[in-house]
Design a protein around this motif. Sequence first.
Motif, PDB file in Angstrom:
ATOM      1  N   ALA A 147       0.839  -1.196   0.000  1.00  0.00           N
ATOM      2  CA  ALA A 147       0.000   0.000   0.000  1.00  0.00           C
ATOM      3  C   ALA A 147       0.874   1.245   0.000  1.00  0.00           C
ATOM      4  O   ALA A 147       1.998   1.222   0.514  1.00  0.00           O
ATOM      5  CB  ALA A 147      -0.916  -0.004   1.221  1.00  0.00           C
ATOM      6  N   LEU A 148       0.361   2.318  -0.550  1.00  0.00           N
ATOM      7  CA  LEU A 148       1.101   3.573  -0.590  1.00  0.00           C
ATOM      8  C   LEU A 148       1.521   4.005   0.817  1.00  0.00           C
ATOM      9  O   LEU A 148       2.640   4.486   1.039  1.00  0.00           O
ATOM     10  CB  LEU A 148       0.236   4.661  -1.245  1.00  0.00           C
ATOM     11  N   SER A 149       0.627   3.789   1.774  1.00  0.00           N
ATOM     12  CA  SER A 149       0.916   4.192   3.160  1.00  0.00           C
ATOM     13  C   SER A 149       1.969   3.312   3.822  1.00  0.00           C
ATOM     14  O   SER A 149       2.480   3.662   4.893  1.00  0.00           O
ATOM     15  CB  SER A 149      -0.381   4.144   3.985  1.00  0.00           C
ATOM     16  N   SER A 150       2.297   2.193   3.199  1.00  0.00           N
ATOM     17  CA  SER A 150       3.301   1.278   3.786  1.00  0.00           C
ATOM     18  C   SER A 150       4.725   1.611   3.354  1.00  0.00           C
ATOM     19  O   SER A 150       5.688   1.000   3.844  1.00  0.00           O
ATOM     20  CB  SER A 150       2.971  -0.169   3.396  1.00  0.00           C
ATOM     21  N   LEU A 151       4.857   2.555   2.454  1.00  0.00           N
ATOM     22  CA  LEU A 151       6.208   2.971   2.071  1.00  0.00           C
ATOM     23  C   LEU A 151       6.904   3.613   3.273  1.00  0.00           C
ATOM     24  O   LEU A 151       6.328   4.437   3.971  1.00  0.00           O
ATOM     25  CB  LEU A 151       6.151   3.983   0.926  1.00  0.00           C
ATOM     26  N   THR A 152       8.131   3.214   3.508  1.00  0.00           N
ATOM     27  CA  THR A 152       8.889   3.791   4.628  1.00  0.00           C
ATOM     28  C   THR A 152       9.413   5.164   4.237  1.00  0.00           C
ATOM     29  O   THR A 152       9.478   5.523   3.050  1.00  0.00           O
ATOM     30  CB  THR A 152      10.065   2.879   5.001  1.00  0.00           C
ATOM     31  N   VAL A 153       9.813   5.907   5.252  1.00  0.00           N
ATOM     32  CA  VAL A 153      10.388   7.229   4.990  1.00  0.00           C
ATOM     33  C   VAL A 153      11.641   7.078   4.145  1.00  0.00           C
ATOM     34  O   VAL A 153      11.904   7.886   3.246  1.00  0.00           O
ATOM     35  CB  VAL A 153      10.714   7.944   6.318  1.00  0.00           C
ATOM     36  N   GLU A 154      12.405   6.008   4.398  1.00  0.00           N
ATOM     37  CA  GLU A 154      13.612   5.772   3.622  1.00  0.00           C
ATOM     38  C   GLU A 154      13.283   5.549   2.153  1.00  0.00           C
ATOM     39  O   GLU A 154      13.971   6.057   1.253  1.00  0.00           O
ATOM     40  CB  GLU A 154      14.365   4.551   4.179  1.00  0.00           C
TER      41      GLU A 154
END
Length: 477
Positions: free
Chosen positions: A416-423
């Motif tokens: 999911a898009l929201s699961s992308l980490t800040v890194e």
Amino acid sequence: MSDMDAENSEREGGAKLWGGRFTSGGAGTNALMESFNASIRFDRRMWREDIQGSKAYATAISKVGVITPDECEQIQAGLDRVAADWEQDRFDILQSDEDIHTANERKLREYIGQVALKLHTGRSRNDQVSTDMRLWVRQRVAELRGYLVEFIGVCRKRAEEEIDVLMPGYTHLQRAQVVRWSHWVLSFAWPMKRYVEQLDEIAARVNVMSLGSGAIAGNAFGVDREALAEDLGFNGVTENSMDATGDRDFVAEFLMWSSLVMARLSKWAEDLLLFSSKEFNFVAIADQYSTGSSLMPQKKNADSLELIRGKAGRVFGHSCGFLMTLKGLPSTYCKDLQEDKEMLFDGMDTMHAIVQIASGVLATLTVDSEKMSSALSPDMLATDLAYYLVRKGVPFRDAHSLSGSAVALAEKSAIALSSLTVEQLKTISEVFEDDVRSVWNYTSSTEQYSSTGGTSRRAVQEQVDKLAAWLTSPAPR
């Protein structure tokens, strides 16, 4: 003339309003032509308006000495008896009753004799039918306005009660952004308000009296048309007799207006048909506005909505058809204008039924807020991600591109898009920081749209309050 004499004369065809020019010794009017020419089967529904206009006209010609006060009283009393026949469903329509005007005058003559023959002095069926129709439309438009206001009231009520329910908003029938269910509901209340305001304008143009225009040239007996108009509740009189007798703009305008309303309600119905399907399950249409299948016991069909969508085409057809009737006519009255009534009557009946059904469907449907919430997905916050970057100083065109890259990365990573980490996000832009996590909140997403007309809680409540104020304001007269 006795009642029996009048009846015999009628059977012989001698009582036609236009019969003097035609020979009575021949075969008479062709039987098929009689039926083809007659409008009594559909214009009989204007019996009340025809009698109302005739009573007022009797008073008007009495004032200028065409009939005596005693004759006027006889005519008024006779017309009351004719009205009672219609009210009590005992009006005997004869084959020779060409239209509602002929039928009422024939029955009046049976009741009061020769005095009835004076009523039509200076009047033509051309101005008579136009007046009848304006009286009829005026009443039905007022009723229809009430139904539209009721629909808007249902929208306002649901929007206020379910203001915290979130749902996907759609463009191109694809999930777009998070909105409030109330915002969707109100997106149909506002156009309906516009349509009410347009209907008020149409009603004002309808409420102009054409009686006293005669067949084409006007009234030769000095009838006070302004006083007659006041007696019938009209706001004014037509200014040109030639225009008045052939004018059906008010019919065309109502049918065109109806087409616009139906196009909107068809869209509304289509949305709800989708939302009520098993694939969406956002709402459930109440049983009283649904039907079943003759073969499949499990089926529950929202036929109310399908009929609204389907009958839109019927109304469109009346509008187009009547404009085609009007386009080739010379000025003043032609018999082609008889085609106005069936289209007008059916269009008005259809609108009355559909707006009431729409109000009932909306008032009784059940909202599944959990289903709506579960249909929300992080990709719908891609615009919010772009706005996050904008608030950090990134130009929107660049922010849009960077957010699109994030969407592509999430799809490539099967997350999911929201699961992308800040890194991971930093590989797209160094502007991303830990606070990007605040983007992934659906309620916060709606709350940023706080400008007038937006989907934030405050903006939606503002819409509700404005509609509430409008609903309690007096209707124009």
